[in-house]
Write an enzyme that holds these catalytic residues in place. Structure first.
Site, mmCIF file in Angstrom:
data_model
loop_
_atom_site.group_PDB
_atom_site.id
_atom_site.type_symbol
_atom_site.label_atom_id
_atom_site.label_comp_id
_atom_site.label_asym_id
_atom_site.label_seq_id
_atom_site.Cartn_x
_atom_site.Cartn_y
_atom_site.Cartn_z
ATOM 1 N N TYR A 41 -4.610 8.132 -2.134
ATOM 2 C CA TYR A 41 -3.774 6.921 -2.100
ATOM 3 C C TYR A 41 -3.629 6.357 -3.520
ATOM 4 O O TYR A 41 -2.511 6.124 -4.008
ATOM 5 C CB TYR A 41 -4.381 5.875 -1.153
ATOM 6 C CG TYR A 41 -3.769 4.509 -1.322
ATOM 7 C CD1 TYR A 41 -2.421 4.306 -1.043
ATOM 8 C CD2 TYR A 41 -4.532 3.429 -1.778
ATOM 9 C CE1 TYR A 41 -1.844 3.047 -1.216
ATOM 10 C CE2 TYR A 41 -3.962 2.180 -1.951
ATOM 11 C CZ TYR A 41 -2.618 1.995 -1.678
ATOM 12 O OH TYR A 41 -2.054 0.759 -1.864
ATOM 13 N N THR A 43 -1.752 -0.839 -7.064
ATOM 14 C CA THR A 43 -3.000 -1.273 -6.450
ATOM 15 C C THR A 43 -4.173 -1.184 -7.420
ATOM 16 O O THR A 43 -4.173 -0.344 -8.329
ATOM 17 C CB THR A 43 -3.296 -0.375 -5.223
ATOM 18 O OG1 THR A 43 -4.647 -0.536 -4.827
ATOM 19 C CG2 THR A 43 -3.093 1.100 -5.539
#
Ligand code: UDP
Length: 351
Positions: free
Chosen positions: A151, A127
Site C-alpha cells: 500500500y 500517506t
C-alpha cells in the site's frame, strides 16, 4: 469545476462536502468498489442546500480511458482531487496486484487523461505509510521514505510519477501525507463505512456485549505501552484540500503532512470514547498486530506555515460525530440488507 475521484468513500466524501460548502461545483468519479452509492445520494441531498453544486456523479473507473475522455470533454475541469484508491495495508500484502492496478495504473491513467485534456492541477492523497518505520518523531516531510508494505509502495510510486509529470508536463500538485483520520461531519452526511473495519475509533464504537474491542499490544516503548498515533479529524483534513486547491492557483507545487502534531495512545483514545459518550466498552487486551510501528506523529509546521492550515476539531467532538455516524450507518446497512433480501426473494424494494 473540480473533479473529485473516490468521493463515495470516507475522506473523498468529506472533501466533496468542503468544496461544495465553499461554493465550488464538483463532479465525482467513483467506481463504487469501496465507496457506497448511499453516500453519493446523501451528498446530493446535502448539495441542494449548499453554496456549490454536485454537478454530476459518474460511476466509473480511473483505468477506463473512454470514461475519462468523455468526462474531460463534457466538463471544464480546473483541477482533480484524487482519492480513489484501495487502502487496506493487510490486503495489500496478500494482494499487491489489486494495489498496483488500482492505486498506480488507475492513477497513471488519470494523469494521462489530465495531460491530454490540459488539466494541470492535482491534489493527491498520499500517506504517512510512505515513511515506513519512523527514524524519528515527529515526522517531517524530509523524513526518508521507506514504505514497509505494498500500500505504502503504491502511494510512493505515485508521488514519484506526479513529480516526474510535473517536471516534464507542467503539472502542479499538492501531495498530502495523511496521518490517522477520524470523525465525521457534524451533519452526518458521511462517515467511515468500510466493509472490513480495521480502524481504531470505529472498532471501539462498534464494540458491545456481543463483540469486545480488541486492543493490539501493550508492550510498546510508549507512555502507556500502547501504540501512539496522530488522530486528525476528517473535516479538518478535508478543509486542507480546498485550501490546497486555492493555494495552487498562485503558488508552486508542494508536499505536506496532515496531522495534528499531537500523539494519542490507543488507551487514551479508548478512554476518550468512554468518557465522551459516558459508556463502558468491553475490552480484550491482545498481542501486537503485525506491522504496527510504536509511534507515528506528524510534524505539521509546513501545513501551518505554507497553507495557513491548522487542525481545529477537539478529540471529543470527533468522537461524538463518529458515534452519531455509527447510528446512521446502522440504519443504512439495515436498509441495504433488507433491499438485498427482497431482491433475492424476487421483490423490488427501493433503498
Ligand atoms: N487498534 C487496536 N484495535 C483495533 C484497531 C486498531 O488496538 O481494533 C490499534 C492498532 O494496533 C494501532 C492503532 O490502534 O496501534 C491505530 O490503528 P488503525 O488501524 O486505526 O490505524 P493505523 O495506524 O494502523 O493506520
Amino acid at each position: 469545476m473540480i473533479l473529485i475521484t473516490g468521493a463515495a468513500g470516507y475522506i473523498g466524501s468529506h472533501s466533496a462536502i468542503d468544496f461544495i460548502k465553499s461554493g465550488y461545483d464538483v463532479v465525482i468519479l467513483d467506481n463504487l468498489s469501496v465507496g457506497h452509492i448511499e453516500i453519493i445520494e446523501r451528498l446530493k441531498t446535502f448539495a441542494k442546500f449548499a453554496k456549490g453544486n454536485l454537478v454530476d456523479f459518474i460511476k466509473g473507473d480511473t483505468r477506463d480511458t473512454e470514461t475519462l475522455d468523455k468526462l474531460f470533454e463534457t466538463y471544464k475541469i480546473d483541477a482533480v482531487v484524487h482519492f480513489a484508491a484501495n487502502s487496506l495495508v493487510n490486503e495489500s500484502v496478500t494482494n499487491p496486484s489489486k494495489y498496483y492496478n488500482n492505486n498506480v495504473s488507475g492513477s497513471i491513467s488519470l494523469l494521462d487523461a489530465m495531460m491530454k485534456h490540459n488539466v494541470k492541477k492535482i491534489v493527491f492523497s498520499s500517506t504517512c505509510a510512505t515513511y515506513g518505520e519512523p527514524e524519528y518523531v515527529p515526522i517531517d516531510e524530509k523524513h526518508p521514505q521507506k514504505p514497509v508494505n505494498p500500500y505504502g509502495n503504491s502511494k510512493l510510486a505515485m508521488e514519484f510519477a506526479i513529480k516526474d509529470y510535473s517536471h516534464a508536463y507542467g503539472l502542479k500538485y499538492t501531495i498530502f501525507r495523511y496521518f490517522n483520520v477520524i470523525g465525521a461531519d457534524s451533519e452526518n452526511v458521511s462517515g467511515e463505512w468500510h466493509d472490513i473495519e480495521t480502524h481504531l475509533v470505529p472498532n471501539i464504537l462498534k464494540a458491545d456485549e456481543n463483540k469486545v474491542f480488541n486492543l493490539f499490544g501493550t508492550d510498546y516503548d510508549t507512555k502507556d505501552g500502547t501504540c501512539v498515533r496522530d488522530y486528525i479529524d476528517v473535516c479538518d483534513l478535508a478543509r486542507a484540500h480546498t485550501m490546497a486547491y486555492e493555494y495552487l492557483q498562485n503558488n508552486e507545487s508542494t508536499i505536506i503532512n496532515l496531522g495534528t502534531g499531537d500523539g494519542q495512545s490507543v488507551k487514551e483514545i479508548f478512554s476518550a470514547v468512554e468518557n465522551t459518550l459516558n459508556v463502558k466498552v468491553p475490552l480484550k487486551i491482545c498481542g501486537r498486530r503485525e506491522g504496527d510501528p510504536a509511534k507515528l506523529i506528524a510534524n505539521n509546521s509546513k501545513a501551518r506555515e505554507v497553507l495557513k492550515w491548522q487542525s481545529e476539531t477537539p478529540l471529543n467532538i470527533s468522537v461524538k460525530n463518529a458515534a452519531n455516524w455509527e447510528k446512521v450507518l446502522k440504519t443504512l446497512q439495515n436498509a441495504t440488507n433488507e433491499a438485498q433480501k427482497a431482491s433475492e426473494n424476487g421483490e423490488e424494494k427501493k433503498l
